[in-house]
Design a protein around this motif. Structure first.
Motif, PDB file in Angstrom:
ATOM      1  N   LEU A   6       0.834  -1.205   0.000  1.00  0.00           N
ATOM      2  CA  LEU A   6       0.000   0.000   0.000  1.00  0.00           C
ATOM      3  C   LEU A   6       0.868   1.254   0.000  1.00  0.00           C
ATOM      4  N   GLU A   7       1.967   1.216   0.733  1.00  0.00           N
ATOM      5  CA  GLU A   7       2.893   2.349   0.775  1.00  0.00           C
ATOM      6  C   GLU A   7       3.482   2.614  -0.614  1.00  0.00           C
ATOM      7  N   TYR A   8       3.852   1.546  -1.328  1.00  0.00           N
ATOM      8  CA  TYR A   8       4.398   1.692  -2.675  1.00  0.00           C
ATOM      9  C   TYR A   8       3.358   2.273  -3.626  1.00  0.00           C
ATOM     10  N   LEU A   9       2.116   1.823  -3.495  1.00  0.00           N
ATOM     11  CA  LEU A   9       1.051   2.323  -4.356  1.00  0.00           C
ATOM     12  C   LEU A   9       0.824   3.819  -4.134  1.00  0.00           C
ATOM     13  N   VAL A  10       0.807   4.234  -2.888  1.00  0.00           N
ATOM     14  CA  VAL A  10       0.621   5.646  -2.571  1.00  0.00           C
ATOM     15  C   VAL A  10       1.784   6.478  -3.110  1.00  0.00           C
ATOM     16  N   ALA A  11       2.988   5.963  -3.000  1.00  0.00           N
ATOM     17  CA  ALA A  11       4.161   6.676  -3.502  1.00  0.00           C
ATOM     18  C   ALA A  11       4.082   6.877  -5.010  1.00  0.00           C
ATOM     19  N   VAL A  12       3.651   5.842  -5.728  1.00  0.00           N
ATOM     20  CA  VAL A  12       3.512   5.961  -7.182  1.00  0.00           C
ATOM     21  C   VAL A  12       2.413   6.962  -7.527  1.00  0.00           C
ATOM     22  N   ASP A  13       1.340   6.935  -6.774  1.00  0.00           N
ATOM     23  CA  ASP A  13       0.259   7.891  -7.003  1.00  0.00           C
ATOM     24  C   ASP A  13       0.735   9.318  -6.762  1.00  0.00           C
ATOM     25  N   ASP A  14       1.580   9.510  -5.762  1.00  0.00           N
ATOM     26  CA  ASP A  14       2.114  10.841  -5.454  1.00  0.00           C
ATOM     27  C   ASP A  14       3.105  11.309  -6.521  1.00  0.00           C
ATOM     28  N   GLU A  15       4.017  10.426  -6.900  1.00  0.00           N
ATOM     29  CA  GLU A  15       5.127  10.823  -7.758  1.00  0.00           C
ATOM     30  C   GLU A  15       4.841  10.658  -9.254  1.00  0.00           C
ATOM     31  N   ARG A  16       3.964   9.713  -9.593  1.00  0.00           N
ATOM     32  CA  ARG A  16       3.689   9.359 -10.994  1.00  0.00           C
ATOM     33  C   ARG A  16       4.986   9.043 -11.739  1.00  0.00           C
TER      34      ARG A  16
END
Length: 300
Positions: A6-16
């Protein structure tokens, strides 16, 4: 499914961007990509669209990332609850504050907060009001300091102070010779204001509407400091919050900050946080301490 995914998913959503997201999570890019693929396989949906280095979130990916933020914040809260069980002033706290307050209020309050609550680590985030509200709603921030009212029923409001406005005007202008100014004195003037998105803009307009003062629409400033330089160049006048007024001026300063006669135009500053927050005592203690170090000029 685990919290790391979940942390990785949020990071990708933030950074694209996979590489930046991996750096943010302190893992290699293959590790991050592999864990996201594993999460997609488990859920049976595509969360991230990958196309020639461009990263975009699918609709379901955005929704899951939004929920993941809340879950991760709750996990962090659980850890903080255990730390602060016997002392509400222990642990980490994410404080959001608007740009027209942050540079002037934080230097006043942060030394005192650090001294009185040494076990409380405060992380500071500066955004415009609408961004702060969304981050508070999504549990990315714990509390906010901003201009009230917010009129959002999901939050608790605590007043801090009322901040008067002063008229900022270039020296040499006829009005600059006055010691006290009245709203009627500027009824035919045009004000320089901040750009759309700053709540201060709306508060100044609200304060001036009854006096018939209008905006000078040719230019909108991005910050109070930009606005100050424009006033200094004789491009117009504006209303400046009390905390943004220099405590000392020199002969070389080319701006006068005139006090208004009663009733003074002002804005109400306070703290807000989510209803039923377990850290309500923490926020209240911070609020009460902040009031003790504020300059008298912001209370009236």
């Amino acid at each position: 499914m685990n919290f790391k995914e979940l942390e990785y998913l949020v990071a990708v959503d933030d950074e694209r961007h996979f590489h930046r997201a991996a750096e943010k999570c302190f893992v290699s890019q293959p590790t991050l990509s592999g864990q996201l693929k594993k999460l997609e396989d488990e859920l049976g949906v595509m969360l991230v669209e990958r196309n020639n280095r461009q990263v975009s979130m699918t609709e379901v990916g955005q929704e899951i990332a939004k929920r993941a933020r809340i879950i991760l914040a709750d996990v962090k809260d659980i850890k903080t609850i255990s730390q602060s069980y016997h002392d509400p002033m222990v642990g980490e706290l994410r404080l959001g504050i608007i740009p027209t307050i942050a540079p002037y209020l934080l230097p006043i309050i942060m030394p005192k907060l650090s001294k009185e609550f040494p076990k409380l680590t405060i992380w500071l985030y500066e955004y415009q009001t609408h961004i702060l509200i969304e981050k508070l709603r999504n549990a990315e921030l714990d509390c906010l300091i901003l201009a009230l009212p917010i009129e959002k029923h999901e939050f608790v409001e605590e007043n801090l102070f009322r901040e008067p406005f002063r008229l900022a005007i270039k020296k040499g202008e006829p009005l600059a010779k006055q010691k006290i100014i009245n709203m009627s004195d500027i009824s035919k003037q045009e004000l320089l204001l901040l750009e759309e998105g700053h709540c201060l803009r709306e508060h100044v307009l609200d304060a001036c509407v009854l006096a018939g003062v209008k905006e000078k629409g040719q230019y909108q400033a991005t910050s109070l400091e930009t606005l100050r330089h424009m006033i200094g160049e004789g491009m117009g006048i504006t209303l400046m919050p009390e905390l943004a007024v220099p405590s000392k001026t020199t002969k070389s300063d080319n701006i006068r900050y005139l006090e208004f006669d009663e009733p003074k135009p002002n804005r109400r500053i306070g703290m807000i946080y989510r209803k039923n927050s377990y850290r309500e005592e923490t926020f209240h203690n911070m609020n009460e301490l902040i009031k003790t170090v504020l300059p008298v000029s912001v209370f009236f």
